[in-house]
Design an enzyme around this catalytic site. Structure first.
Site, PDB file in Angstrom:
ATOM      1  N   CYS B  87     -27.496  44.283  62.205  1.00 30.26           N
ATOM      2  CA  CYS B  87     -28.514  43.478  62.892  1.00 30.26           C
ATOM      3  C   CYS B  87     -29.228  44.316  63.962  1.00 30.26           C
ATOM      4  O   CYS B  87     -29.955  45.224  63.625  1.00 30.26           O
ATOM      5  CB  CYS B  87     -27.874  42.212  63.470  1.00 30.26           C
ATOM      6  SG  CYS B  87     -29.101  40.934  63.849  1.00 30.26           S
ATOM      7  N   HIS B 204     -24.519  39.779  59.030  1.00 27.65           N
ATOM      8  CA  HIS B 204     -23.356  40.004  59.902  1.00 27.65           C
ATOM      9  C   HIS B 204     -22.035  39.866  59.133  1.00 27.65           C
ATOM     10  O   HIS B 204     -21.480  38.770  59.070  1.00 27.65           O
ATOM     11  CB  HIS B 204     -23.346  38.960  61.017  1.00 27.65           C
ATOM     12  CG  HIS B 204     -24.372  39.197  62.074  1.00 27.65           C
ATOM     13  ND1 HIS B 204     -24.162  40.037  63.140  1.00 27.65           N
ATOM     14  CD2 HIS B 204     -25.614  38.691  62.235  1.00 27.65           C
ATOM     15  CE1 HIS B 204     -25.232  40.049  63.913  1.00 27.65           C
ATOM     16  NE2 HIS B 204     -26.129  39.242  63.397  1.00 27.65           N
ATOM     17  N   GLU B 206     -19.130  40.708  60.086  1.00 26.76           N
ATOM     18  CA  GLU B 206     -18.036  40.357  61.003  1.00 26.76           C
ATOM     19  C   GLU B 206     -17.953  38.854  61.242  1.00 26.76           C
ATOM     20  O   GLU B 206     -16.948  38.360  61.740  1.00 26.76           O
ATOM     21  CB  GLU B 206     -18.187  41.117  62.330  1.00 26.76           C
ATOM     22  CG  GLU B 206     -19.225  40.576  63.301  1.00 26.76           C
ATOM     23  CD  GLU B 206     -20.661  40.979  62.976  1.00 26.76           C
ATOM     24  OE1 GLU B 206     -20.895  41.508  61.873  1.00 26.76           O
ATOM     25  OE2 GLU B 206     -21.541  40.748  63.834  1.00 26.76           O
TER      26      GLU B 206
END
Lengths: 80, 234
Positions: B87, B204, B206
């Site tokens: 990002c 993302h 994560e």
């Protein structure tokens, strides 16, 4: 010495913000507005020895930070 | 043992998430490295996290790309240390020139925060080797400036050299305009450098790496890094 640096999107790079402004102008009744492009104006004071040195310095600033030359063009003028 | 470093800029906000994901998957502690430092400790991989570094002033990632630590990140990347930009981290990678192109305001002008699907198109990189080629994976996006732009020559080179890592698609793997959340050219969601060691992506991983988060599709980014480091040091 003051530098006025103008940063604009290159031709061919879509500008969705410009398009939104265009629609807003249209909705306010401003007919016939087209190709709205949004850019940036950066103003700064320089302590350069002469105009040539100032030009070189601002050129470097634009290349290194102020503009992203993948998507943006820049131009500037010096005013004393 | 895997030595991971997460670079922290003022305004980074996914740094702790990515640290937790990295540590959980690899089983070793990750370094957090402040932007004002001048040297990254010896690392097997470096992660540039998501967020709004420097308030997105001037351009997203522009100020972060010039921060003191980035001189060392760029030097280490060029010397072969794997770097993942997620990002805002992807935006920073583009601003450093380590990867080509730029990320512009979303075509909709709206901040987009939702799960999307991407297809893994290059499963050979350091960070994607646990995916299968063409595999469709669900992954969250959350950004205002994720609209990938590059000139036609660059786009054609990315395609011909197989440097598109991820492309936005629907759940069936079809690359369509409707599946493109931000107007990215050719639905590009992530790219790699030719060595497969520098990868940037808008989504993302994560945020979807373990079941309590709602899914594990993002986990393999970190597993890939673990496998790659283990192979390299074996």
């Amino acid at each position: 010495m003051k530098a006025l640096i103008k940063i604009t999107l290159k031709n061919g790079v879509l500008d969705p913000q410009g398009k939104a402004i265009e629609h807003a102008l249209d909705s306010l009744g401003f007919d016939g507005v087209s190709d709205v492009r949004q850019g940036k104006l950066i103003e700064l004071d320089l302590n350069a020895a002469n105009e040539a040195a100032a030009r070189e310095e601002v050129e470097q600033m634009c290349q290194k930070l102020l503009a992203n030359t993948v998507i943006e063009n820049y131009s500037f003028e010096l005013v004393s | 043992m895997i030595r991971a470093s997460v670079i922290v800029f003022p305004g980074s906000n996914c740094d702790r998430d990515v640290k937790v994901a990295t540590e959980t998957v690899t089983g070793t502690k990750a370094n957090m490295v402040w932007h004002g430092e001048t040297e990254v400790p010896p690392s097997d991989l470096i992660i540039l996290p998501g967020g709004f570094s420097f308030g997105d002033y001037l351009r997203c990632g522009a100020m972060a790309a010039k921060s003191p630590i980035m001189r060392d990140v760029v030097a280490k990347a060029k010397a072969g240390t794997p770097v993942l930009g997620i990002c805002n981290g992807f935006q920073v990678l583009l601003e450093t020139g380590l990867l080509p192109g730029a990320l512009m305001r979303n075509a909709s002008l709206l901040f987009v925060c939702k799960d999307v699907h991407v297809a893994c198109e290059n499963e050979t990189t350091f960070f994607t080797r646990c995916y299968r080629k063409g595999e469709v994976t669900r992954i969250p996006v959350a950004h205002h400036d994720g609209n990938y732009f590059a000139d036609d020559d660059t786009l054609n080179r990315l395609e011909s050299e197989n440097l598109v890592a991820f492309r936005y698609c629907n759940s069936d793997g079809e690359v369509t305009d409707a599946a493109n959340p931000n107007g990215s050219q050719r639905n590009i969601a992530g790219i790699t450098d030719p060595t497969g060691r520098i990868v940037g992506m808008m989504p993302h991983p994560e945020r979807l790496f373990e079941k309590p988060l709602g899914g594990t599709d993002g986990r393999r980014i970190f597993e890939s890094a673990l496998v790659a480091v283990t192979e390299a040091t074996a």
